[in-house]
Structure formats: structure tokens, C-alpha cells
Design a protein around this motif. Sequence first.
Motif, PDB file in Angstrom:
ATOM      1  N   ILE A 133       0.854  -1.181   0.000  1.00 36.31           N
ATOM      2  CA  ILE A 133       0.000   0.000   0.000  1.00 36.31           C
ATOM      3  C   ILE A 133       0.897   1.241   0.000  1.00 36.31           C
ATOM      4  O   ILE A 133       1.667   1.462   0.934  1.00 36.31           O
ATOM      5  CB  ILE A 133      -0.947   0.008   1.208  1.00 36.31           C
ATOM      6  CG1 ILE A 133      -1.831  -1.250   1.193  1.00 36.31           C
ATOM      7  CG2 ILE A 133      -1.821   1.259   1.196  1.00 36.31           C
ATOM      8  CD1 ILE A 133      -2.760  -1.368   2.374  1.00 36.31           C
ATOM      9  N   LEU A 134       0.798   2.021  -1.056  1.00 37.40           N
ATOM     10  CA  LEU A 134       1.665   3.186  -1.217  1.00 37.40           C
ATOM     11  C   LEU A 134       1.153   4.394  -0.435  1.00 37.40           C
ATOM     12  O   LEU A 134       1.934   5.161   0.115  1.00 37.40           O
ATOM     13  CB  LEU A 134       1.783   3.540  -2.698  1.00 37.40           C
ATOM     14  CG  LEU A 134       2.497   2.495  -3.559  1.00 37.40           C
ATOM     15  CD1 LEU A 134       2.234   2.759  -5.036  1.00 37.40           C
ATOM     16  CD2 LEU A 134       3.992   2.494  -3.267  1.00 37.40           C
ATOM     17  N   TYR A 135      -0.162   4.578  -0.419  1.00 35.89           N
ATOM     18  CA  TYR A 135      -0.770   5.646   0.379  1.00 35.89           C
ATOM     19  C   TYR A 135      -2.224   5.289   0.635  1.00 35.89           C
ATOM     20  O   TYR A 135      -2.817   4.459  -0.062  1.00 35.89           O
ATOM     21  CB  TYR A 135      -0.658   7.010  -0.314  1.00 35.89           C
ATOM     22  CG  TYR A 135      -1.434   7.140  -1.603  1.00 35.89           C
ATOM     23  CD1 TYR A 135      -2.801   7.426  -1.618  1.00 35.89           C
ATOM     24  CD2 TYR A 135      -0.794   6.986  -2.826  1.00 35.89           C
ATOM     25  CE1 TYR A 135      -3.502   7.547  -2.792  1.00 35.89           C
ATOM     26  CE2 TYR A 135      -1.487   7.108  -4.015  1.00 35.89           C
ATOM     27  CZ  TYR A 135      -2.843   7.396  -3.999  1.00 35.89           C
ATOM     28  OH  TYR A 135      -3.539   7.507  -5.173  1.00 35.89           O
ATOM     29  N   GLY A 136      -2.803   5.892   1.654  1.00 36.86           N
ATOM     30  CA  GLY A 136      -4.214   5.714   1.948  1.00 36.86           C
ATOM     31  C   GLY A 136      -4.518   4.505   2.812  1.00 36.86           C
ATOM     32  O   GLY A 136      -3.617   3.845   3.348  1.00 36.86           O
ATOM     33  N   ASN A 180      -5.125 -16.361  -0.344  1.00 30.76           N
ATOM     34  CA  ASN A 180      -5.058 -16.385  -1.802  1.00 30.76           C
ATOM     35  C   ASN A 180      -6.294 -15.788  -2.467  1.00 30.76           C
ATOM     36  O   ASN A 180      -6.229 -15.324  -3.598  1.00 30.76           O
ATOM     37  CB  ASN A 180      -4.840 -17.818  -2.301  1.00 30.76           C
ATOM     38  CG  ASN A 180      -4.616 -17.894  -3.786  1.00 30.76           C
ATOM     39  OD1 ASN A 180      -5.568 -17.961  -4.562  1.00 30.76           O
ATOM     40  ND2 ASN A 180      -3.358 -17.869  -4.198  1.00 30.76           N
ATOM     41  N   LEU A 181      -7.429 -15.806  -1.786  1.00 34.99           N
ATOM     42  CA  LEU A 181      -8.640 -15.172  -2.306  1.00 34.99           C
ATOM     43  C   LEU A 181      -8.870 -13.897  -1.506  1.00 34.99           C
ATOM     44  O   LEU A 181      -8.989 -13.945  -0.277  1.00 34.99           O
ATOM     45  CB  LEU A 181      -9.855 -16.100  -2.160  1.00 34.99           C
ATOM     46  CG  LEU A 181      -9.736 -17.489  -2.763  1.00 34.99           C
ATOM     47  CD1 LEU A 181      -9.408 -18.523  -1.683  1.00 34.99           C
ATOM     48  CD2 LEU A 181     -11.033 -17.882  -3.464  1.00 34.99           C
ATOM     49  N   HIS A 182      -8.901 -12.761  -2.191  1.00 33.48           N
ATOM     50  CA  HIS A 182      -9.073 -11.532  -1.422  1.00 33.48           C
ATOM     51  C   HIS A 182      -9.952 -10.513  -2.134  1.00 33.48           C
ATOM     52  O   HIS A 182     -10.190 -10.578  -3.331  1.00 33.48           O
ATOM     53  CB  HIS A 182      -7.715 -10.924  -1.024  1.00 33.48           C
ATOM     54  CG  HIS A 182      -6.881 -10.393  -2.156  1.00 33.48           C
ATOM     55  ND1 HIS A 182      -5.515 -10.197  -2.056  1.00 33.48           N
ATOM     56  CD2 HIS A 182      -7.189 -10.016  -3.412  1.00 33.48           C
ATOM     57  CE1 HIS A 182      -5.045  -9.723  -3.186  1.00 33.48           C
ATOM     58  NE2 HIS A 182      -6.026  -9.586  -4.014  1.00 33.48           N
ATOM     59  N   CYS A 183     -10.425  -9.572  -1.307  1.00 35.67           N
ATOM     60  CA  CYS A 183     -11.265  -8.463  -1.758  1.00 35.67           C
ATOM     61  C   CYS A 183     -10.676  -7.175  -1.205  1.00 35.67           C
ATOM     62  O   CYS A 183     -10.285  -7.114  -0.039  1.00 35.67           O
ATOM     63  CB  CYS A 183     -12.695  -8.659  -1.257  1.00 35.67           C
ATOM     64  SG  CYS A 183     -13.796  -7.255  -1.520  1.00 35.67           S
ATOM     65  N   PHE A 184     -10.600  -6.137  -2.043  1.00 41.65           N
ATOM     66  CA  PHE A 184     -10.092  -4.830  -1.627  1.00 41.65           C
ATOM     67  C   PHE A 184     -11.233  -3.809  -1.640  1.00 41.65           C
ATOM     68  O   PHE A 184     -11.968  -3.710  -2.625  1.00 41.65           O
ATOM     69  CB  PHE A 184      -9.003  -4.327  -2.574  1.00 41.65           C
ATOM     70  CG  PHE A 184      -7.682  -5.054  -2.467  1.00 41.65           C
ATOM     71  CD1 PHE A 184      -7.373  -5.840  -1.383  1.00 41.65           C
ATOM     72  CD2 PHE A 184      -6.734  -4.901  -3.476  1.00 41.65           C
ATOM     73  CE1 PHE A 184      -6.150  -6.493  -1.285  1.00 41.65           C
ATOM     74  CE2 PHE A 184      -5.503  -5.544  -3.390  1.00 41.65           C
ATOM     75  CZ  PHE A 184      -5.211  -6.336  -2.300  1.00 41.65           C
ATOM     76  N   THR A 185     -11.355  -3.034  -0.555  1.00 39.15           N
ATOM     77  CA  THR A 185     -12.299  -1.923  -0.491  1.00 39.15           C
ATOM     78  C   THR A 185     -11.547  -0.683  -0.021  1.00 39.15           C
ATOM     79  O   THR A 185     -10.931  -0.704   1.046  1.00 39.15           O
ATOM     80  CB  THR A 185     -13.454  -2.214   0.484  1.00 39.15           C
ATOM     81  OG1 THR A 185     -14.112  -3.417   0.091  1.00 39.15           O
ATOM     82  CG2 THR A 185     -14.458  -1.066   0.477  1.00 39.15           C
ATOM     83  N   ALA A 186     -11.595   0.373  -0.806  1.00 40.07           N
ATOM     84  CA  ALA A 186     -10.856   1.587  -0.475  1.00 40.07           C
ATOM     85  C   ALA A 186     -11.590   2.379   0.610  1.00 40.07           C
ATOM     86  O   ALA A 186     -12.685   2.892   0.374  1.00 40.07           O
ATOM     87  CB  ALA A 186     -10.658   2.440  -1.718  1.00 40.07           C
ATOM     88  N   VAL A 187     -10.995   2.458   1.784  1.00 37.91           N
ATOM     89  CA  VAL A 187     -11.548   3.272   2.866  1.00 37.91           C
ATOM     90  C   VAL A 187     -11.318   4.749   2.560  1.00 37.91           C
ATOM     91  O   VAL A 187     -12.173   5.599   2.789  1.00 37.91           O
ATOM     92  CB  VAL A 187     -10.905   2.895   4.217  1.00 37.91           C
ATOM     93  CG1 VAL A 187     -11.440   3.773   5.342  1.00 37.91           C
ATOM     94  CG2 VAL A 187     -11.160   1.416   4.518  1.00 37.91           C
ATOM     95  N   THR A 188     -10.137   5.044   2.046  1.00 37.88           N
ATOM     96  CA  THR A 188      -9.818   6.366   1.501  1.00 37.88           C
ATOM     97  C   THR A 188      -9.221   6.140   0.121  1.00 37.88           C
ATOM     98  O   THR A 188      -8.970   5.009  -0.290  1.00 37.88           O
ATOM     99  CB  THR A 188      -8.786   7.106   2.372  1.00 37.88           C
ATOM    100  OG1 THR A 188      -7.512   6.434   2.280  1.00 37.88           O
ATOM    101  CG2 THR A 188      -9.216   7.160   3.828  1.00 37.88           C
ATOM    102  N   SER A 189      -8.983   7.206  -0.593  1.00 36.75           N
ATOM    103  CA  SER A 189      -8.246   7.088  -1.837  1.00 36.75           C
ATOM    104  C   SER A 189      -6.904   6.420  -1.536  1.00 36.75           C
ATOM    105  O   SER A 189      -6.217   6.797  -0.586  1.00 36.75           O
ATOM    106  CB  SER A 189      -8.023   8.479  -2.438  1.00 36.75           C
ATOM    107  OG  SER A 189      -7.242   8.411  -3.604  1.00 36.75           O
ATOM    108  N   CYS A 190      -6.537   5.405  -2.302  1.00 35.34           N
ATOM    109  CA  CYS A 190      -5.318   4.663  -1.996  1.00 35.34           C
ATOM    110  C   CYS A 190      -4.722   4.067  -3.267  1.00 35.34           C
ATOM    111  O   CYS A 190      -5.361   4.053  -4.326  1.00 35.34           O
ATOM    112  CB  CYS A 190      -5.588   3.557  -0.968  1.00 35.34           C
ATOM    113  SG  CYS A 190      -6.816   2.340  -1.477  1.00 35.34           S
TER     114      CYS A 190
END
Length: 266
Positions: free
Chosen positions: A118-121, A174-184
Motif C-alpha cells: 500500500i503506497l498511500y491511503g 489467496n482469495l481476497h477483496c479490496f475496499t478503499a476506505v480512503t483514496s489509496c
Amino acid sequence: MAKGSSVQALYELCKKTFAASGTASPSSRPIRKLSSLLDTITPAEVGLREDTMEDERGHGFFGSNLSRNSMRTARWAQPIKYLHIYDCDSFSIGIFCLPTSSVIPLHDHPGMTVLSKILYGSLHVKSYDWIEPPCLAKSGEPDNFPVRLAKLHMDTVLTAPCPTTVLYPKSGGNLHCFTAVTSCAVLDVLAPPYAEEAGRSCTYYHDYPYSSFSTGNRLIGDEQEDDYAWLEAIESPDNLYMRSGEYTGPTVQDFGGKNYSVKKFG
């Protein structure tokens, strides 16, 4: 091209790590070296300027409804952008830029090792691993769709700066989901990349609570039911709002790379 750039160093270490191992998962030591290198990479080193990190709001995934108030939605909805850096048969490197509330839905990485920085956010990550040997159940509905048991690996919010996460073919979520809490933004290394001809197609899933289905036997002993879920394979989402973006960071000094499709997810 900046020969001494972090991106070039990442490429060279990936090539050393994954080209030698082929499709086999490399040992833990080179993965730790890669993780340590990824931990040091900043947004500026991959061309992400301050004006590209604005807190834009996405319409999400399952909650979106473009047919309702479509003109209003079009003004504020922002796509997930994929910035291609490099890919070959052994590995790929790229960046996902997620506006606030956008979602990359639950999906798998068959036979793959994936490092995510994670680079930012802030990013909510929910991930699972399959229970082995496979444990299947039927829905009991008219369609009688099959579901497979998986164990929760992670369900938390990660905020930069934080350590690089690693998933493996059969462990690490191995199975994942991403949800942006903030811009990231997430810098991803996939080894090897998705490739349908090699049997590495991306499959999407919907997760159901453990109590949703019965096999006639309690399969998890005395463990908490919340740590398990039944996963159903679903069709590729039609409304995943993603497009290619322009990568403006240092390029890789290599002449064997090819274009990487934004339909392949990390």
C-alpha cells in the motif's frame, strides 16, 4: 530511464527471484527480500504525485446503480485505474489506484504468489484460503449452486505506511477483496501473472456465512463460525469500474516485456 531507481531494483530482484523458480513458488528468503524492498518504495518513486492522490470518491461495486440518477453519478464516480509497469511470463508489476469506496471484489490467484504494497491511503482487505481437502456443499435452492468452504485469513483495514502483504498459492489469503476506505494505491507483484492458457484464470466469488449451509456434520470443530465462509464462484462482474491509467514513474530497462491487461487483477 533511471537505472538506479527503486522500480529498476524491484524489476531486477523479481527477475532473479521468479525467473529461476519458474511456476513454482519461491522459498521464503527471496520473498522476504522482495517484501523488504517493496516496504521502502514511496509514491513519488513510482510517479505518483501529490495531485494524483486526491480523495476522489468511487461508486463502489455491488452498491452502485448507474441507471438511477445517472447524470449525477457520472459527475462523482471515479474508476479504479491500473498503471502498468512491466510484465513477462514469470511476473508482472503494476499499480492499482482506488478512489474512496471503490471495490475490487473477491477473487482468486490460482498457483500464484502475490506481493502487495500500500503506497498511500487506507484499504480494507478481506481474504480467505481454501480448506483442504475441498469441502463442498449445495445451496438447497432450485439452482442448487455449489459452494466451497474457506477459512478467513484477514479482515482488517491497512493504512500506509504498513508492511507489504504476501499471499501464496495455498496460504496467506489467496482469495481476497479490496475496499478503499480512503483514496489509496497498491503496488502489486504477481508471480506468475494470470494466463488463461496456463490455467491461471481469475475467478470471482461471493462469500456466505458458515451457518448459511449445512452438510449434516459440523466441519470446524470448536472453532468460531465467523472464521469460516462458503464461497460461490460467480460470473465476471459487468460493473467493475476499472480502466487503464498512465504510468509516469521510472521505466524498466528491459526489451522483453509486453502489454498487461487491466482485466487481470492483483
